[in-house]
Write a protein that holds these residues in place. Structure first.
Motif, PDB file in Angstrom:
ATOM      1  N   MET A  47       0.982  -1.094   0.048  1.00  0.00           N
ATOM      2  CA  MET A  47      -0.120   0.282   0.222  1.00  0.00           C
ATOM      3  C   MET A  47       0.905   1.409  -0.364  1.00  0.00           C
ATOM      4  SD  MET A  47      -2.959  -0.419  -0.092  1.00  0.00           S
ATOM      5  CE  MET A  47      -4.063   0.770   0.076  1.00  0.00           C
ATOM      6  N   LEU A  48       2.468   0.783   0.991  1.00  0.00           N
ATOM      7  CA  LEU A  48       2.964   2.155   1.145  1.00  0.00           C
ATOM      8  C   LEU A  48       3.957   2.853  -0.793  1.00  0.00           C
ATOM      9  CD1 LEU A  48       4.831   1.563   4.242  1.00  0.00           C
ATOM     10  CD2 LEU A  48       3.078   3.987   3.966  1.00  0.00           C
ATOM     11  N   CYS A  49       4.042   1.710  -1.425  1.00  0.00           N
ATOM     12  CA  CYS A  49       4.613   1.671  -2.122  1.00  0.00           C
ATOM     13  C   CYS A  49       4.143   2.060  -3.380  1.00  0.00           C
ATOM     14  CB  CYS A  49       5.344   0.282  -2.882  1.00  0.00           C
ATOM     15  SG  CYS A  49       6.232  -0.071  -1.796  1.00  0.00           S
ATOM     16  N   ALA A  50       2.413   1.877  -3.967  1.00  0.00           N
ATOM     17  CA  ALA A  50       1.080   2.185  -4.670  1.00  0.00           C
ATOM     18  C   ALA A  50       1.036   3.855  -4.288  1.00  0.00           C
ATOM     19  CB  ALA A  50      -0.077   1.640  -3.604  1.00  0.00           C
ATOM     20  N   CYS A  51       1.124   4.060  -2.641  1.00  0.00           N
ATOM     21  CA  CYS A  51       0.703   5.354  -2.217  1.00  0.00           C
ATOM     22  C   CYS A  51       1.763   6.135  -2.911  1.00  0.00           C
ATOM     23  CB  CYS A  51       0.733   5.531  -1.103  1.00  0.00           C
ATOM     24  SG  CYS A  51      -0.974   4.903  -0.835  1.00  0.00           S
ATOM     25  N   ALA A  52       2.870   5.236  -3.015  1.00  0.00           N
ATOM     26  CA  ALA A  52       4.004   6.850  -3.701  1.00  0.00           C
ATOM     27  C   ALA A  52       4.410   6.977  -4.770  1.00  0.00           C
ATOM     28  CB  ALA A  52       4.938   5.942  -2.969  1.00  0.00           C
ATOM     29  N   TYR A  53       3.591   5.484  -5.870  1.00  0.00           N
ATOM     30  CA  TYR A  53       3.253   5.731  -7.148  1.00  0.00           C
ATOM     31  C   TYR A  53       2.503   6.727  -7.059  1.00  0.00           C
ATOM     32  CZ  TYR A  53       2.803   4.315 -12.121  1.00  0.00           C
ATOM     33  OH  TYR A  53       2.708   4.136 -13.289  1.00  0.00           O
ATOM     34  N   VAL A  54       1.020   6.500  -7.052  1.00  0.00           N
ATOM     35  CA  VAL A  54       0.522   7.522  -7.479  1.00  0.00           C
ATOM     36  C   VAL A  54       0.740   8.825  -6.979  1.00  0.00           C
ATOM     37  CG1 VAL A  54      -1.740   8.291  -6.848  1.00  0.00           C
ATOM     38  CG2 VAL A  54      -1.621   6.020  -6.929  1.00  0.00           C
ATOM     39  N   ILE A  55       1.624   9.109  -6.029  1.00  0.00           N
ATOM     40  CA  ILE A  55       2.294  10.659  -5.813  1.00  0.00           C
ATOM     41  C   ILE A  55       3.129  11.106  -7.269  1.00  0.00           C
ATOM     42  CG2 ILE A  55       3.043  12.271  -3.942  1.00  0.00           C
ATOM     43  CD1 ILE A  55       1.855  10.785  -1.731  1.00  0.00           C
ATOM     44  N   SER A  56       3.947   9.979  -6.853  1.00  0.00           N
ATOM     45  CA  SER A  56       4.739  10.733  -8.312  1.00  0.00           C
ATOM     46  C   SER A  56       4.354  10.650  -9.880  1.00  0.00           C
ATOM     47  CB  SER A  56       5.951   9.127  -8.732  1.00  0.00           C
ATOM     48  OG  SER A  56       5.525   8.711  -8.530  1.00  0.00           O
ATOM     49  N   PHE A  57       3.111   9.860  -9.717  1.00  0.00           N
ATOM     50  CA  PHE A  57       2.678   9.809 -10.865  1.00  0.00           C
ATOM     51  C   PHE A  57       1.510  11.088 -11.287  1.00  0.00           C
ATOM     52  CE2 PHE A  57      -1.203   8.809 -13.835  1.00  0.00           C
ATOM     53  CZ  PHE A  57      -0.354   8.397 -14.882  1.00  0.00           C
ATOM     54  N   SER A  58       1.618  11.353 -10.182  1.00  0.00           N
ATOM     55  CA  SER A  58       0.546  12.779 -10.287  1.00  0.00           C
ATOM     56  C   SER A  58       0.679  13.408 -10.241  1.00  0.00           C
ATOM     57  CB  SER A  58      -0.637  12.926  -8.860  1.00  0.00           C
ATOM     58  OG  SER A  58      -1.318  13.935  -8.803  1.00  0.00           O
ATOM     59  N   SER A  59       2.682  14.096  -9.625  1.00  0.00           N
ATOM     60  CA  SER A  59       3.257  14.788 -10.143  1.00  0.00           C
ATOM     61  C   SER A  59       3.667  15.288 -11.476  1.00  0.00           C
ATOM     62  CB  SER A  59       4.529  14.481  -8.691  1.00  0.00           C
ATOM     63  OG  SER A  59       5.475  15.421  -8.663  1.00  0.00           O
ATOM     64  N   THR A  61       2.120  13.966 -13.670  1.00  0.00           N
ATOM     65  CA  THR A  61       1.385  14.791 -14.616  1.00  0.00           C
ATOM     66  C   THR A  61       0.857  15.949 -14.582  1.00  0.00           C
ATOM     67  OG1 THR A  61       0.150  12.454 -14.524  1.00  0.00           O
ATOM     68  CG2 THR A  61      -1.118  14.103 -14.996  1.00  0.00           C
ATOM     69  N   ASP A  62       1.108  16.079 -13.512  1.00  0.00           N
ATOM     70  CA  ASP A  62       0.865  17.514 -13.186  1.00  0.00           C
ATOM     71  C   ASP A  62       1.584  18.837 -14.191  1.00  0.00           C
ATOM     72  OD1 ASP A  62      -0.612  20.336 -12.135  1.00  0.00           O
ATOM     73  OD2 ASP A  62       1.888  20.069  -9.993  1.00  0.00           O
ATOM     74  N   SER A  63       3.164  17.989 -13.519  1.00  0.00           N
ATOM     75  CA  SER A  63       4.142  19.048 -14.387  1.00  0.00           C
ATOM     76  C   SER A  63       3.979  19.293 -15.523  1.00  0.00           C
ATOM     77  CB  SER A  63       5.439  18.057 -13.353  1.00  0.00           C
ATOM     78  OG  SER A  63       5.955  17.107 -14.497  1.00  0.00           O
ATOM     79  N   LEU A  64       4.028  18.171 -16.714  1.00  0.00           N
ATOM     80  CA  LEU A  64       3.632  18.495 -17.697  1.00  0.00           C
ATOM     81  C   LEU A  64       2.243  18.825 -18.196  1.00  0.00           C
ATOM     82  CD1 LEU A  64       4.370  16.466 -20.535  1.00  0.00           C
ATOM     83  CD2 LEU A  64       2.293  14.866 -19.443  1.00  0.00           C
TER      84      LEU A  64
END
Length: 123
Positions: A47-59, A61-64
């Motif tokens: 769950m922690l790894c999934a949360c970290a992945y979602v946060i990095s993906f969101s970041s 996407t936001d920068s893109l």
């Protein structure tokens, strides 16, 4: 009451025999077993790894999206510059302007029609 009367009311105790003392092992039931602890730790790690992945993906996407918005702004600026330059080019192609410049340089026009040349050939 005197101590004698109190002793009279107490039953007589029998002499104690020696008894063998047996040690009894008391095992407490664990609240969570070892296997459950392992499963919970694996699931919480996932769950922690999934949360970290979602946060990095969101970041990412936001920068893109920010880069896209800045590029769209630059494109709109360039389109406005292109539109103003095309308007200016149309003004420079005006036949009346060309006639004025021609007269200024001493050219005589014998025909009343002035045609624009589309392209210049290298013949």
């Amino acid at each position: 009451m005197s101590t004698e009367k109190v002793r009279a009311y107490q039953p007589e105790t029998k002499p104690k025999r020696k008894q063998k003392q047996v040690k009894v092992k008391v095992t407490k039931k664990k609240w969570i077993s070892t296997g459950e602890k392992y499963l919970y730790s694996v699931i919480s790690g996932a769950m922690l790894c999934a949360c970290a992945y979602v946060i990095s993906f969101s970041s990412a996407t936001d920068s893109l999206n920010r880069d896209i918005e800045s590029m769209e702004g630059k494109i709109q600026e360039q389109q406005s510059v292109n539109n103003s330059l095309s308007y200016e080019a149309e003004q420079l192609r005006n036949p009346e302007r060309i006639l004025e410049i021609a007269k200024k340089h001493g050219l005589d026009i014998k025909q009343s029609q002035v045609k624009q040349a589309g392209t210049v050939s290298a013949d």
